[in-house]
Design a protein around this motif. Structure first.
Motif, mmCIF file in Angstrom:
data_model
loop_
_atom_site.group_PDB
_atom_site.id
_atom_site.type_symbol
_atom_site.label_atom_id
_atom_site.label_comp_id
_atom_site.label_asym_id
_atom_site.label_seq_id
_atom_site.Cartn_x
_atom_site.Cartn_y
_atom_site.Cartn_z
ATOM 1 N N ALA A 73 0.845 -1.187 0.000
ATOM 2 C CA ALA A 73 0.000 0.000 0.000
ATOM 3 C C ALA A 73 0.885 1.243 0.000
ATOM 4 O O ALA A 73 1.904 1.295 0.682
ATOM 5 C CB ALA A 73 -0.899 -0.004 1.231
ATOM 6 N N ILE A 74 0.499 2.241 -0.780
ATOM 7 C CA ILE A 74 1.297 3.453 -0.925
ATOM 8 C C ILE A 74 0.681 4.571 -0.088
ATOM 9 O O ILE A 74 -0.490 4.921 -0.266
ATOM 10 C CB ILE A 74 1.375 3.895 -2.405
ATOM 11 C CG1 ILE A 74 1.837 2.737 -3.293
ATOM 12 C CG2 ILE A 74 2.274 5.114 -2.550
ATOM 13 C CD1 ILE A 74 3.210 2.221 -2.989
ATOM 14 N N GLU A 75 1.455 5.122 0.826
ATOM 15 C CA GLU A 75 0.973 6.232 1.635
ATOM 16 C C GLU A 75 0.658 7.426 0.738
ATOM 17 O O GLU A 75 1.472 7.815 -0.106
ATOM 18 C CB GLU A 75 2.018 6.625 2.673
ATOM 19 C CG GLU A 75 1.550 7.715 3.613
ATOM 20 C CD GLU A 75 2.571 8.043 4.692
ATOM 21 O OE1 GLU A 75 2.321 8.977 5.475
ATOM 22 O OE2 GLU A 75 3.621 7.361 4.745
ATOM 23 N N GLY A 76 -0.504 7.994 0.900
ATOM 24 C CA GLY A 76 -0.932 9.118 0.076
ATOM 25 C C GLY A 76 -1.818 8.710 -1.083
ATOM 26 O O GLY A 76 -2.468 9.552 -1.688
ATOM 27 N N ALA A 77 -1.862 7.389 -1.386
ATOM 28 C CA ALA A 77 -2.732 6.887 -2.454
ATOM 29 C C ALA A 77 -3.955 6.225 -1.814
ATOM 30 O O ALA A 77 -4.278 5.071 -2.098
ATOM 31 C CB ALA A 77 -1.990 5.917 -3.354
ATOM 32 N N ASP A 78 -4.635 6.966 -0.965
ATOM 33 C CA ASP A 78 -5.709 6.423 -0.137
ATOM 34 C C ASP A 78 -7.052 7.075 -0.459
ATOM 35 O O ASP A 78 -7.116 8.262 -0.764
ATOM 36 C CB ASP A 78 -5.426 6.663 1.350
ATOM 37 C CG ASP A 78 -4.053 6.183 1.786
ATOM 38 O OD1 ASP A 78 -3.333 6.983 2.407
ATOM 39 O OD2 ASP A 78 -3.728 5.026 1.492
ATOM 40 N N ILE A 79 -8.116 6.265 -0.378
ATOM 41 C CA ILE A 79 -9.494 6.747 -0.448
ATOM 42 C C ILE A 79 -10.145 6.346 0.868
ATOM 43 O O ILE A 79 -10.243 5.159 1.176
ATOM 44 C CB ILE A 79 -10.258 6.141 -1.636
ATOM 45 C CG1 ILE A 79 -9.485 6.339 -2.948
ATOM 46 C CG2 ILE A 79 -11.652 6.764 -1.753
ATOM 47 C CD1 ILE A 79 -10.061 5.572 -4.122
ATOM 48 N N THR A 80 -10.580 7.346 1.656
ATOM 49 C CA THR A 80 -10.955 7.090 3.045
ATOM 50 C C THR A 80 -12.403 7.489 3.321
ATOM 51 O O THR A 80 -12.878 8.525 2.858
ATOM 52 C CB THR A 80 -10.028 7.866 4.003
ATOM 53 O OG1 THR A 80 -8.671 7.467 3.754
ATOM 54 C CG2 THR A 80 -10.377 7.591 5.455
ATOM 55 N N PHE A 81 -13.082 6.640 4.106
ATOM 56 C CA PHE A 81 -14.468 6.857 4.533
ATOM 57 C C PHE A 81 -14.523 6.688 6.048
ATOM 58 O O PHE A 81 -13.913 5.762 6.586
ATOM 59 C CB PHE A 81 -15.403 5.845 3.874
ATOM 60 C CG PHE A 81 -15.270 5.772 2.376
ATOM 61 C CD1 PHE A 81 -16.134 6.474 1.551
ATOM 62 C CD2 PHE A 81 -14.271 5.003 1.790
ATOM 63 C CE1 PHE A 81 -16.007 6.414 0.175
ATOM 64 C CE2 PHE A 81 -14.142 4.936 0.408
ATOM 65 C CZ PHE A 81 -15.013 5.644 -0.399
ATOM 66 N N THR A 82 -15.277 7.542 6.727
ATOM 67 C CA THR A 82 -15.347 7.479 8.186
ATOM 68 C C THR A 82 -16.789 7.628 8.657
ATOM 69 O O THR A 82 -17.525 8.488 8.153
ATOM 70 C CB THR A 82 -14.498 8.596 8.833
ATOM 71 O OG1 THR A 82 -13.168 8.544 8.312
ATOM 72 C CG2 THR A 82 -14.447 8.432 10.335
#
Length: 264
Positions: free
Chosen positions: A110-119
């Motif tokens: 996994a690449i830090e900064g290449a994230d799609i986040t839901f909370t």
């Protein structure tokens, strides 16, 4: 004496038909559609013929089912600094939001900064217990593109997908991967997070994602009573206990203005 009796009866009736909160749980869903189509009609200046243009908008906001809306808050979709929303795209019979990296993403981790986040965050006094995660995902015009999927709750972190490769958006691959994952964490205070971390993707290629849905239970002092439907604002939408919007012809228990009613 008769007046007192009537007042007592009226009070008992009001109690029976007023919503009350008691310890328990309610089920519901939090949905991020991710993209929507916008159709614009116009006129061709050269020919005078009518024209129709379809564009896509990135939908960052979530839709909460009526059963849980008053107990939870849901974040907008957030993107890491290495990802941008490129466009919406028709793939098979669905519209996906496509995301492209600003630089080539290496394979294998996994690449830090290449994230799609839901909370999802329960309000004070409540806990959220997710039970299922579903989404649709594809790679667009490439055999590359992988992702890791992680959820966090109560200080714990669990990896659901490890270096997974979704279907490519063509007919031979079924256009997209349709994922439904059952999860069984204990209910916990604080936020529940869901993170897609991308890797193995060229800087001019995309991953498509849509219909991210977190299903689960809110635990706490939840509304359990039945109230008279006439007491609610008439213009508010009504939902059945499955969270599906219904009209005034629906008979039975409905939810309106965040409360349950008997619609007769």
């Amino acid at each position: 004496m008769r007046k007192s009796t009537l007042l007592v009866a009226a009070a008992l009736m009001a109690t029976a038909f007023s919503a009350k909160a008691e310890q328990g749980s309610v089920e519901g869903t939090i949905t991020w559609p991710m993209v929507k189509t916008v159709v614009t009609e116009g006129v061709d200046e050269a020919t005078g013929e009518p024209t129709t243009t379809t564009t896509y908008e990135f939908v960052k906001e979530a839709t909460l089912s009526a059963t849980v809306a008053e107990y939870l808050t849901a974040s907008e979709v957030t993107l890491g600094n290495l990802l941008t929303f490129l466009n919406g795209k028709k793939t098979g019979d669905i519209d996906v939001a496509t995301f492209q990296p600003t630089e080539k993403l290496a394979a294998g981790a996994a690449i830090e900064g290449a994230d799609i986040t839901f909370t999802v965050t329960p309000k004070d006094g409540y806990q959220f217990q997710p039970t299922k995660i579903s989404y649709k995902m594809c790679v667009v015009g490439t055999d590359g593109g992988n992702y890791f999927l992680t959820y966090t709750y109560g200080g714990n972190s669990v990896e659901l997908k490890t270096d997974e490769h979704p279907a490519r958006n063509n007919e031979s691959n079924g256009y997209f991967s349709d994922e439904n994952i059952a999860v069984e964490p204990a209910a916990a205070d604080g936020a529940f997070g869901l993170v897609f971390s991308l890797c193995n993707l060229a800087a001019n290629k995309q991953i498509g994602l849509c219909d991210v849905i977190i299903s689960g239970n809110v635990i706490g002092d939840v509304t359990a009573g039945i109230v008279n439907v006439n007491a609610a604002e008439e213009n508010a939408p009504m939902y059945n206990l499955q969270g599906v919007q219904v009209d005034e012809n629906y008979k039975g228990v409905v939810i309106k203005n965040g409360k349950k009613f008997i619609n007769k």
